[in-house]
Scaffold this motif. Structure first.
Motif, short mmCIF file in Angstrom:
data_model
loop_
_atom_site.label_atom_id
_atom_site.label_comp_id
_atom_site.label_asym_id
_atom_site.label_seq_id
_atom_site.Cartn_x
_atom_site.Cartn_y
_atom_site.Cartn_z
N LEU A 27 -25.07 0.72 -27.09
CA LEU A 27 -24.90 1.94 -26.30
C LEU A 27 -25.01 1.65 -24.80
CD1 LEU A 27 -26.92 4.46 -28.50
CD2 LEU A 27 -24.43 4.30 -28.28
N CYS A 28 -26.01 0.89 -24.41
CA CYS A 28 -26.18 0.56 -22.98
C CYS A 28 -25.01 -0.28 -22.49
CB CYS A 28 -27.50 -0.16 -22.75
SG CYS A 28 -28.95 0.91 -22.91
N GLY A 29 -24.49 -1.14 -23.35
CA GLY A 29 -23.33 -1.96 -22.96
C GLY A 29 -22.10 -1.11 -22.68
N PHE A 30 -21.87 -0.11 -23.51
CA PHE A 30 -20.73 0.78 -23.26
C PHE A 30 -20.95 1.62 -22.01
CE2 PHE A 30 -19.14 -0.35 -27.40
CZ PHE A 30 -17.78 -0.26 -27.23
N LEU A 31 -22.16 2.11 -21.79
CA LEU A 31 -22.42 2.89 -20.58
C LEU A 31 -22.25 2.02 -19.34
CD1 LEU A 31 -23.10 5.51 -19.20
CD2 LEU A 31 -25.54 5.05 -19.65
N ASP A 32 -22.75 0.79 -19.36
CA ASP A 32 -22.59 -0.09 -18.20
C ASP A 32 -21.12 -0.43 -17.94
OD1 ASP A 32 -25.20 -0.15 -17.30
OD2 ASP A 32 -25.72 -1.93 -18.47
N PHE A 33 -20.34 -0.60 -19.00
CA PHE A 33 -18.91 -0.83 -18.83
C PHE A 33 -18.26 0.36 -18.13
CE2 PHE A 33 -14.54 -0.32 -20.32
CZ PHE A 33 -13.99 -1.55 -19.98
N LEU A 34 -18.61 1.56 -18.56
CA LEU A 34 -18.03 2.76 -17.95
C LEU A 34 -18.51 2.95 -16.52
CD1 LEU A 34 -18.22 5.11 -21.04
CD2 LEU A 34 -16.14 4.22 -19.95
N ARG A 35 -19.78 2.67 -16.25
CA ARG A 35 -20.28 2.75 -14.88
C ARG A 35 -19.51 1.79 -13.97
NH1 ARG A 35 -26.48 2.35 -16.95
NH2 ARG A 35 -27.06 4.56 -16.84
N ALA A 36 -19.29 0.58 -14.45
CA ALA A 36 -18.53 -0.40 -13.67
C ALA A 36 -17.08 0.05 -13.50
CB ALA A 36 -18.60 -1.77 -14.33
N THR A 37 -16.54 0.75 -14.47
CA THR A 37 -15.18 1.29 -14.35
C THR A 37 -15.12 2.31 -13.23
OG1 THR A 37 -14.75 0.92 -16.71
CG2 THR A 37 -13.34 2.53 -15.58
N VAL A 38 -16.12 3.17 -13.14
CA VAL A 38 -16.19 4.16 -12.05
C VAL A 38 -16.16 3.45 -10.71
CG1 VAL A 38 -17.74 5.83 -10.94
CG2 VAL A 38 -17.34 5.95 -13.41
N VAL A 39 -16.98 2.43 -10.55
CA VAL A 39 -17.04 1.70 -9.28
C VAL A 39 -15.71 1.01 -9.00
CG1 VAL A 39 -18.16 -0.22 -8.08
CG2 VAL A 39 -19.54 1.43 -9.37
N MET A 40 -15.13 0.39 -10.01
CA MET A 40 -13.86 -0.31 -9.84
C MET A 40 -12.75 0.65 -9.41
SD MET A 40 -11.81 -2.70 -12.59
CE MET A 40 -11.03 -1.39 -13.50
#
Length: 167
Positions: free
Chosen positions: A18-31
């Protein structure tokens, strides 16, 4: 646009997945927000949602991170911008606050959220004034949904702004 997002683990326990998917999405926002001009970051492109700008969405996500993880899960005091008369206050970013400032604030808040999650059991609960008993697991899952939905908005806005597409 260089893609440096952390891939969620393919084999892991519930928390790390779950944390891995949230971190991926957070990084997507920044990107999706990185590399835009201040003008483009504030440009409203959706007639029915004039507050949905890149800088507004990132600022909203910063405050949602704070509200769920620091304020609710970790019981830290404070009031979100929408606590006053304007329920959309976090989408209204003052001109003197740059996109870089908003992105840095979002990334700082995400780091705090990670620290809060690391200290909490996913089954731990708290009482939400409107929802009643809520688990940390629910908050984490909700934040995946919330961040994913807005990452999709950012993807479409970015494409409309400069044609940049991608996952």
């Amino acid at each position: 646009m260089t893609d440096t997002r952390p891939e969620p683990p393919l084999i892991a326990d519930e928390r790390d997945t779950l944390c891995g998917f949230l971190d991926f999405l957070r990084a997507t926002v920044v990107m999706k927000a990185t590399g835009l001009s201040e003008v483009d970051a504030r440009k409203p492109l959706i007639p029915s949602s004039p507050l949905m700008t890149v800088v507004g969405l990132v600022n909203h996500l910063r405050w949602v991170e704070w509200a769920w993880f620091s304020n609710r899960v970790d019981d830290q005091p404070g009031e979100p911008p929408w606590a006053g008369d304007d329920p959309d206050a976090e989408f209204r970013v003052p001109a003197e606050q740059s996109l870089a400032d908003v992105l840095a604030g979002y990334e700082r808040e995400c780091a705090v959220s990670r620290e809060v999650l690391a200290r909490k059991d996913l089954s731990a609960t708290f009482v939400h004034p409107r929802l009643g008993n809520v688990s940390v697991r629910w908050v984490l899952t909700h934040m995946i949904e919330e961040t994913g939905r807005h990452a999709g908005h950012l993807d479409l806005i970015r494409e409309l702004l400069d044609g940049v597409t991608g996952e």
